[in-house]
Design a protein around this motif. Structure first.
Motif, PDB file in Angstrom:
ATOM      1  N   PHE A 123     -36.162  -8.175 -36.195  1.00  0.00           N
ATOM      2  CA  PHE A 123     -36.383  -6.907 -35.511  1.00  0.00           C
ATOM      3  C   PHE A 123     -35.211  -5.984 -35.794  1.00  0.00           C
ATOM      4  O   PHE A 123     -34.060  -6.343 -35.569  1.00  0.00           O
ATOM      5  N   LEU A 124     -35.511  -4.793 -36.312  1.00  0.00           N
ATOM      6  CA  LEU A 124     -34.484  -3.788 -36.595  1.00  0.00           C
ATOM      7  C   LEU A 124     -34.724  -2.575 -35.711  1.00  0.00           C
ATOM      8  O   LEU A 124     -35.813  -2.012 -35.720  1.00  0.00           O
ATOM      9  N   ASP A 125     -33.687  -2.178 -34.992  1.00  0.00           N
ATOM     10  CA  ASP A 125     -33.777  -1.006 -34.133  1.00  0.00           C
ATOM     11  C   ASP A 125     -32.507  -0.169 -34.332  1.00  0.00           C
ATOM     12  O   ASP A 125     -31.702  -0.005 -33.425  1.00  0.00           O
ATOM     13  N   PRO A 126     -32.333   0.360 -35.564  1.00  0.00           N
ATOM     14  CA  PRO A 126     -31.113   1.124 -35.850  1.00  0.00           C
ATOM     15  C   PRO A 126     -31.137   2.492 -35.184  1.00  0.00           C
ATOM     16  O   PRO A 126     -32.158   2.910 -34.638  1.00  0.00           O
ATOM     17  N   PRO A 127     -30.015   3.198 -35.244  1.00  0.00           N
ATOM     18  CA  PRO A 127     -29.996   4.562 -34.683  1.00  0.00           C
ATOM     19  C   PRO A 127     -31.065   5.435 -35.333  1.00  0.00           C
ATOM     20  O   PRO A 127     -31.389   5.274 -36.514  1.00  0.00           O
ATOM     21  N   TYR A 128     -31.611   6.342 -34.561  1.00  0.00           N
ATOM     22  CA  TYR A 128     -32.644   7.242 -35.080  1.00  0.00           C
ATOM     23  C   TYR A 128     -32.095   8.201 -36.143  1.00  0.00           C
ATOM     24  O   TYR A 128     -32.864   8.886 -36.801  1.00  0.00           O
ATOM     25  N   THR A 129     -30.794   8.236 -36.314  1.00  0.00           N
ATOM     26  CA  THR A 129     -30.194   9.092 -37.343  1.00  0.00           C
ATOM     27  C   THR A 129     -30.258   8.455 -38.725  1.00  0.00           C
ATOM     28  O   THR A 129     -29.876   9.081 -39.701  1.00  0.00           O
ATOM     29  N   PHE A 130     -30.743   7.221 -38.821  1.00  0.00           N
ATOM     30  CA  PHE A 130     -30.839   6.548 -40.118  1.00  0.00           C
ATOM     31  C   PHE A 130     -31.742   7.330 -41.061  1.00  0.00           C
ATOM     32  O   PHE A 130     -32.744   7.914 -40.646  1.00  0.00           O
ATOM     33  N   LEU A 131     -31.400   7.275 -42.322  1.00  0.00           N
ATOM     34  CA  LEU A 131     -32.196   7.896 -43.379  1.00  0.00           C
ATOM     35  C   LEU A 131     -33.067   6.844 -44.042  1.00  0.00           C
ATOM     36  O   LEU A 131     -32.807   5.642 -43.947  1.00  0.00           O
ATOM     37  N   ILE A 132     -34.081   7.269 -44.730  1.00  0.00           N
ATOM     38  CA  ILE A 132     -35.024   6.350 -45.375  1.00  0.00           C
ATOM     39  C   ILE A 132     -34.315   5.350 -46.279  1.00  0.00           C
ATOM     40  O   ILE A 132     -34.648   4.162 -46.297  1.00  0.00           O
ATOM     41  N   ASP A 133     -33.295   5.799 -47.025  1.00  0.00           N
ATOM     42  CA  ASP A 133     -32.567   4.893 -47.917  1.00  0.00           C
ATOM     43  C   ASP A 133     -31.872   3.775 -47.156  1.00  0.00           C
ATOM     44  O   ASP A 133     -31.773   2.648 -47.646  1.00  0.00           O
ATOM     45  N   GLN A 134     -31.398   4.061 -45.960  1.00  0.00           N
ATOM     46  CA  GLN A 134     -30.740   3.032 -45.152  1.00  0.00           C
ATOM     47  C   GLN A 134     -31.740   1.970 -44.702  1.00  0.00           C
ATOM     48  O   GLN A 134     -31.436   0.780 -44.696  1.00  0.00           O
ATOM     49  N   TYR A 135     -32.945   2.393 -44.338  1.00  0.00           N
ATOM     50  CA  TYR A 135     -33.986   1.419 -43.982  1.00  0.00           C
ATOM     51  C   TYR A 135     -34.332   0.553 -45.191  1.00  0.00           C
ATOM     52  O   TYR A 135     -34.466  -0.666 -45.085  1.00  0.00           O
ATOM     53  N   LEU A 136     -34.480   1.183 -46.338  1.00  0.00           N
ATOM     54  CA  LEU A 136     -34.825   0.442 -47.558  1.00  0.00           C
ATOM     55  C   LEU A 136     -33.720  -0.539 -47.944  1.00  0.00           C
ATOM     56  O   LEU A 136     -34.009  -1.650 -48.409  1.00  0.00           O
ATOM     57  N   ASP A 137     -32.458  -0.145 -47.735  1.00  0.00           N
ATOM     58  CA  ASP A 137     -31.342  -1.062 -47.996  1.00  0.00           C
ATOM     59  C   ASP A 137     -31.434  -2.300 -47.116  1.00  0.00           C
ATOM     60  O   ASP A 137     -31.229  -3.420 -47.583  1.00  0.00           O
ATOM     61  N   LEU A 138     -31.729  -2.097 -45.842  1.00  0.00           N
ATOM     62  CA  LEU A 138     -31.838  -3.229 -44.921  1.00  0.00           C
ATOM     63  C   LEU A 138     -32.999  -4.147 -45.292  1.00  0.00           C
ATOM     64  O   LEU A 138     -32.880  -5.370 -45.255  1.00  0.00           O
TER      65      LEU A 138
END
Length: 189
Positions: A123-138
């Protein structure tokens, strides 16, 4: 914030008084657990599962999993006020034997020696300020480290301003107000 169901139902969760921690809202949490327990979104039961809760904050998601009889939750959090509340919540709920806390930045996962294929749910619940590239990295780190069991799933809670579907057509998205839950099966990584 409270545990909404299971053995710990109604137990209060402590949260920091600052605005840097955004616990999983009860309405989203309730919808998510209804999906996990009463639909075919996942190919396994939450009961006896193993969970990796990234950006865990005070443990809202992972502690709800424990209340619903999951086997083990590994929390990953590095923001000190949230981490302190997470530790207190685990102690207050007397569920330390079912938990492990990684006091690390999530991006250090690539360097951690976690047993391969350890988790049914990440389960990932990062800050809403994350960018699409950061999600893809994870998502790439999860794939490269091979952290999911064969029928495992990544669940990402993110702002409705971002859609991960455009990056992968095998993502199931569910919208809840300003939040989206994205479900990614291991097979589609």
């Amino acid at each position: 914030m409270r545990i909404i169901s299971g053995d710990l139902k109604g137990k209060k969760l402590l949260i920091p008084k600052d605005n840097y921690t955004r616990p999983l809202r009860d309405t989203v949490k309730e919808s998510l657990f209804n999906l996990l327990q009463h639909s075919n979104v996942l190919n396994f039961d939450l009961y006896n599962s193993s969970v990796l809760d990234l950006f865990s904050g005070v443990g809202t998601f992972g502690l709800e999993c424990i209340s619903r009889k999951c086997r083990h939750v590994t929390f990953c959090e590095n923001y000190f006020p949230a981490l302190e509340m997470l530790k207190r919540n685990i102690k207050n709920l007397k569920c330390g034997k079912k938990t492990k806390i990684l006091e690390k930045n999530v991006y250090h996962l690539a360097k951690l020696k976690i047993h391969l294929k350890d988790f049914d749910i990440i389960f990932l619940d990062p800050p809403y300020t994350f960018l699409i590239d950061q999600y893809l990295d994870l998502i790439s780190i999860v794939k490269e480290k091979d952290l999911l069991f064969e029928n495992g799933e990544i669940i990402i809670e993110h702002s409705s301003n971002i859609s991960l579907v455009g990056e992968n057509n095998n993502i199931d998205e569910r919208k809840y107000g300003s939040s989206i839950l994205s479900f990614i099966k291991k097979a589609s990584l």
